[in-house]
Design a protein around this motif. Structure first.
Motif, mmCIF file in Angstrom:
data_model
loop_
_atom_site.group_PDB
_atom_site.id
_atom_site.type_symbol
_atom_site.label_atom_id
_atom_site.label_comp_id
_atom_site.label_asym_id
_atom_site.label_seq_id
_atom_site.Cartn_x
_atom_site.Cartn_y
_atom_site.Cartn_z
ATOM 1 N N LEU A 183 7.629 0.634 2.380
ATOM 2 C CA LEU A 183 6.504 0.418 1.529
ATOM 3 C C LEU A 183 6.237 1.931 0.567
ATOM 4 C CD1 LEU A 183 3.368 -1.212 1.013
ATOM 5 C CD2 LEU A 183 3.340 0.897 0.539
ATOM 6 N N THR A 184 6.334 2.150 -0.304
ATOM 7 C CA THR A 184 6.179 3.204 -1.516
ATOM 8 C C THR A 184 5.050 3.423 -2.292
ATOM 9 O OG1 THR A 184 8.567 3.181 -0.899
ATOM 10 C CG2 THR A 184 7.267 5.343 -3.080
ATOM 11 N N TYR A 185 4.449 4.613 -1.941
ATOM 12 C CA TYR A 185 2.977 4.836 -2.915
ATOM 13 C C TYR A 185 3.085 5.679 -3.491
ATOM 14 C CZ TYR A 185 0.812 2.506 1.109
ATOM 15 O OH TYR A 185 0.414 1.459 2.049
ATOM 16 N N THR A 186 2.755 5.959 -5.027
ATOM 17 C CA THR A 186 3.200 7.022 -5.724
ATOM 18 C C THR A 186 1.443 7.809 -6.549
ATOM 19 O OG1 THR A 186 5.027 5.986 -6.750
ATOM 20 C CG2 THR A 186 4.268 7.591 -7.954
ATOM 21 N N ILE A 193 -3.586 3.573 -6.743
ATOM 22 C CA ILE A 193 -2.821 3.900 -6.111
ATOM 23 C C ILE A 193 -1.401 2.731 -6.902
ATOM 24 C CG2 ILE A 193 -1.008 5.132 -4.809
ATOM 25 C CD1 ILE A 193 -3.549 6.313 -6.015
ATOM 26 N N PRO A 194 -0.447 3.029 -7.440
ATOM 27 C CA PRO A 194 0.365 1.901 -7.024
ATOM 28 C C PRO A 194 1.431 1.873 -6.139
ATOM 29 C CG PRO A 194 0.812 3.257 -8.696
ATOM 30 C CD PRO A 194 -0.727 3.853 -8.861
ATOM 31 N N TRP A 195 1.904 0.325 -5.564
ATOM 32 C CA TRP A 195 3.210 0.372 -4.562
ATOM 33 C C TRP A 195 4.244 -0.778 -4.832
ATOM 34 C CZ3 TRP A 195 3.139 -3.517 -2.038
ATOM 35 C CH2 TRP A 195 2.277 -4.803 -2.344
ATOM 36 N N THR A 196 5.249 -0.589 -4.278
ATOM 37 C CA THR A 196 6.287 -1.106 -4.518
ATOM 38 C C THR A 196 6.957 -1.451 -2.901
ATOM 39 O OG1 THR A 196 7.876 0.729 -5.005
ATOM 40 C CG2 THR A 196 6.851 -0.648 -6.854
ATOM 41 N N ASP A 197 7.482 -2.392 -2.401
ATOM 42 C CA ASP A 197 7.725 -2.576 -1.280
ATOM 43 C C ASP A 197 8.773 -3.620 -0.722
ATOM 44 O OD1 ASP A 197 8.143 -5.474 -1.271
ATOM 45 O OD2 ASP A 197 6.088 -5.573 -0.020
ATOM 46 N N ASN A 198 9.382 -3.351 -0.015
ATOM 47 C CA ASN A 198 10.898 -3.404 0.083
ATOM 48 C C ASN A 198 11.310 -4.964 -0.068
ATOM 49 O OD1 ASN A 198 10.866 -4.022 2.543
ATOM 50 N ND2 ASN A 198 12.142 -3.357 3.242
ATOM 51 N N LEU A 224 5.323 8.829 -0.740
ATOM 52 C CA LEU A 224 4.978 8.850 0.176
ATOM 53 C C LEU A 224 5.856 7.382 0.633
ATOM 54 C CD1 LEU A 224 1.309 9.169 1.549
ATOM 55 C CD2 LEU A 224 3.411 10.369 2.011
ATOM 56 N N THR A 225 6.547 6.760 1.420
ATOM 57 C CA THR A 225 7.130 5.461 2.255
ATOM 58 C C THR A 225 6.986 5.883 3.590
ATOM 59 O OG1 THR A 225 9.137 5.995 0.255
ATOM 60 C CG2 THR A 225 9.661 4.972 2.661
ATOM 61 N N PHE A 226 6.385 3.908 3.422
ATOM 62 C CA PHE A 226 6.666 4.030 5.110
ATOM 63 C C PHE A 226 7.135 3.196 5.112
ATOM 64 C CE2 PHE A 226 3.161 6.113 3.702
ATOM 65 C CZ PHE A 226 2.511 6.729 4.368
ATOM 66 N N LYS A 227 7.805 3.132 6.902
ATOM 67 C CA LYS A 227 8.522 1.737 6.968
ATOM 68 C C LYS A 227 8.290 1.509 8.878
ATOM 69 C CE LYS A 227 12.847 4.227 4.967
ATOM 70 N NZ LYS A 227 13.911 4.646 5.243
ATOM 71 N N GLY A 228 8.275 0.429 9.033
ATOM 72 C CA GLY A 228 8.278 -0.392 10.136
ATOM 73 C C GLY A 228 7.454 -1.905 10.149
#
Length: 369
Positions: A183-186, A193-198, A224-228
């Motif tokens: 997921l990535t926040y901008t 705060i918008p986000w998009t995910d995979n 900010l991109t987080f993986k898990g």
């Protein structure tokens, strides 16, 4: 990070490092320092702990260290830490907020923590509470996933392989847990705060009326991109009116999931570690711990789900230190023989030895020439 290490050269090529034990007068069961604080956006970000535009990753890690050390000092002196949000004098400054999905904190102790068979090894506290106005088994559950790592390269930094401590959702919510989630926040100052995910989804971390400050971490970059691992949403609008949201407890294995009074629920076993393929990994010791928010959801007036961390400790300090000393002494007792059966390599992976190297089976070390 000052460390006491011992090494043994085998066959002129193989070097083995023992576990870490800092050169201090007296070792502590409490966290020594926070290495990283990388929260996702959220209603308590830039507040718990307080941040300014002049802060940096290093100064924010230091602020988090101070929070955990203050809490540890209170517990060591017999005081409690204020975890009851129903108290009139409730003060939440003892908390470190990780924000929405993916936000994390990484910390270490002044020694490696031993994996003691059949016992929990770590305790980590948050601020979850039980909702007494519902028959649902829940309340303010904001499950955080635990990762652990060994300092295999010996540089004192959390840059080696990470392993997840598998929680109950892996068996209770089969097909509902998303592995390999991203997921990535901008940044969008003073707005949602918008986000998009995979997974093809989009959304926002919504601003709510209680918190007026900037929700995006002031000291971090514009994305900010987080993986898990993504846990299933656990929020329920219990009365259908949006006034009594209940975040249902998961059975076990997560930080800030159940109230701190439930010692068993807030204690964690290193033996539950799995690798990126969800295969069990044997870790005799660990050096770093990471906690990240595992749920991506919004619960009305309660806002986003964000894990909070208040405290962490080694549940068996003496045993950890004794095992480190034994490892330092025992590393000289390597047997030059083929181990009989399945054993583990130095990365903690279960394997059947088929090439030269050092292997561990039933606590004994074997060298294959």
């Amino acid at each position: 990070m000052k460390r006491i290490l011992t090494a043994l050269a085998l066959m002129g090529a193989l070097t083995v490092q023992a576990q870490r034990m800092d050169n201090v007068t007296e070792h502590s069961k409490y966290v020594k320092a926070v290495d990283e604080y990388v929260p996702a956006p959220g209603q308590n970000i830039n507040v718990l702990p307080e941040a300014t535009e002049e802060d940096t990753p290093a100064t924010m890690a230091a602020k988090c260290t101070k929070v955990l050390q203050q809490n540890a000092a209170k517990l060591a002196s017999g005081q409690g830490i204020d975890t009851d949000a129903d108290d009139d004098d409730y003060d939440n400054s003892y908390l470190i907020s990780l924000g929405a999905y993916g936000g994390y904190i990484t910390f270490h102790f002044d020694h490696s923590i031993a994996n003691v068979e059949g016992q929990p090894d770590l305790q980590i506290l948050g601020n979850s509470t039980k909702n007494l106005l519902t028959t649902l088994d829940g309340g303010a559950s904001e499950p955080g996933i635990i990762m652990v790592s060994r300092d295999d390269n010996g540089n004192g930094l959390p840059d080696d392989a990470w392993y997840e401590l598998s929680g109950s959702a892996d068996v209770d919510s089969v097909g509902k847990v998303v592995y390999g989630y991203q997921l990535t926040y901008t940044r969008k100052p003073m707005e949602n705060i918008p986000w998009t995910d995979n997974q093809g989804a989009t959304g926002v971390v919504t601003r709510i009326g209680f918190h007026k400050q900037e929700y995006y971490p002031l000291w971090l970059g514009d994305q900010l991109t987080f993986k898990g691992t993504l846990l299933p949403q656990n929020g329920i609008d219990s009365n259908g009116l949006g006034t009594n949201w209940v975040r249902v407890f998961m059975r076990n294995g997560y930080v800030d999931n159940k109230p701190n009074s439930d010692a068993e629920a807030n204690s964690f076993d290193i033996s539950s570690a799995v690798d990126e393929h969800r295969q069990p990994v044997h870790l005799d010791f660990i050096d770093f711990v990471r906690v990240y928010t595992g749920v991506n959801q919004f619960c009305g007036w309660m806002g986003e789900t964000s894990t909070e961390v208040a405290h962490a400790e080694d549940l068996h300090l003496s045993e950890s230190l004794n095992r480190i000393r034994s490892a330092i002494a025992g590393i000289r007792d390597v047997q030059s023989a083929q181990p009989d059966g399945t054993c583990y390599d130095l990365q903690g992976r279960q394997t059947t030895p088929q090439r030269k190297g050092l292997y561990i089976r039933n606590g004994k070390k074997y060298i294959i020439h």
